[in-house]
Design an enzyme around this catalytic site. Sequence first.
Site, mmCIF file in Angstrom:
data_model
loop_
_atom_site.group_PDB
_atom_site.id
_atom_site.type_symbol
_atom_site.label_atom_id
_atom_site.label_comp_id
_atom_site.label_asym_id
_atom_site.label_seq_id
_atom_site.Cartn_x
_atom_site.Cartn_y
_atom_site.Cartn_z
ATOM 1 N N CYS A 13 0.864 -1.169 0.000
ATOM 2 C CA CYS A 13 0.000 0.000 0.000
ATOM 3 C C CYS A 13 0.911 1.233 0.000
ATOM 4 C CB CYS A 13 -0.865 -0.011 1.253
ATOM 5 S SG CYS A 13 0.152 -0.040 2.724
ATOM 6 N N HIS A 76 4.117 1.293 10.944
ATOM 7 C CA HIS A 76 2.885 1.262 11.740
ATOM 8 C C HIS A 76 3.022 2.017 13.066
ATOM 9 C CE1 HIS A 76 4.921 -2.644 11.505
ATOM 10 N NE2 HIS A 76 4.896 -2.600 12.804
ATOM 11 N N GLU A 127 1.008 -1.660 16.006
ATOM 12 C CA GLU A 127 0.314 -0.395 15.668
ATOM 13 C C GLU A 127 -0.537 0.066 16.848
ATOM 14 O OE1 GLU A 127 -2.167 -0.165 12.047
ATOM 15 O OE2 GLU A 127 -3.354 1.332 13.113
ATOM 16 N N SER A 221 1.649 -10.622 9.500
ATOM 17 C CA SER A 221 0.977 -9.423 8.994
ATOM 18 C C SER A 221 -0.517 -9.521 9.244
ATOM 19 C CB SER A 221 1.283 -9.274 7.505
ATOM 20 O OG SER A 221 0.200 -8.666 6.837
ATOM 21 N N SER A 222 -1.020 -8.585 10.047
ATOM 22 C CA SER A 222 -2.424 -8.693 10.440
ATOM 23 C C SER A 222 -3.344 -8.453 9.244
ATOM 24 C CB SER A 222 -2.733 -7.739 11.586
ATOM 25 O OG SER A 222 -3.364 -6.586 11.143
HETATM 26 FE FE1 F3S Z 1 -0.822 1.061 4.379
HETATM 27 FE FE2 F3S Z 1 -0.809 3.171 5.772
HETATM 28 FE FE3 F3S Z 1 -3.001 2.099 5.106
HETATM 29 S S1 F3S Z 1 0.624 1.533 5.971
HETATM 30 S S2 F3S Z 1 -2.610 -0.056 5.021
HETATM 31 S S3 F3S Z 1 -1.584 3.029 3.697
HETATM 32 S S4 F3S Z 1 -2.504 2.898 7.073
#
Ligand code: F3S
Length: 282
Positions: A13, A76, A127, A221-222
Amino acid sequence: MVGIIRAKTAGFCFGVKKAVDKAFEMADPDKKVYTYGPVIHNAEVIKSLSEKGVRLIESEEELRSLTEGTVILRSHGVPKAIIDLLKDKGIDYVDVTCPFVKRIHDIVYLESEKKQIVIAGNPAHPEVEGIMGWCKTPADVISTEEEAQRYVPKDGRDVCLVAQTTFNYKKFEKIVEIFEKKSYYVSIVNTICNATANHQTEARSIAEGVDAMIVIGDKKSSNSRKLYEICSEVCPKTEFIQTVSELTLKQDGSIATVGITAGASTPNYIIEEVQNYVRREF
Ligand code: F3S
């Protein structure tokens, strides 16, 4: 030949990409570069960073004993106390906390003075630990609807409900419903990251229409684990793997379509390997 549907949202992401790019950019075997905790939850990425000289600091004690170098703070997020510690020690740091996580830190930092912070999330996840570390008064964490039903804020305080960015959106909606029915005053901030929600929606819709589904991600990884949960609800032949070598799924004549998705911390080359394997072997 088998049909393959690869999720458009599979893999890194925005926040993870930013963090990983920064860590590789800073990697220098001649300098002392550390990450506090794994910069992301992916063993392959951590290994490749360590080959480039980036060392992993695993505990606060280890961090305390550091006298020099630069510390990269994970995507995180970390508790405020960690940043204060680095500042006190005069150690350089680069904060690659995802801006969406940082937003939660800012909200709880402000709201916790007057309100009881409740985090919908996994209490053992770093996190959540980081978020708790930005609350001025102790936060509560709930992870199930049952816990939400039972929940009573201490001293009748008003509640501010936030969510871990990777929390299941449907579960959060249910928790919100429960909280809204309670008589105490609740302010709700949906802090689930869109990347996560889009990832989950796309994974479910692919899994609904395929004969087998592969979810690629680190076991720690959650968000990857949640994708697996969601997909296995609608597709019984769902496998959760870290790399292609773990795949046990076999073509038995019943598989015409395979769906592939991957957690937000899975590098692209691992997804490609799985996709190529399925193309070849199925
Ligand atoms: Fe990625 Fe940030 Fe969302 S690390 S899952 S873009 S909160």
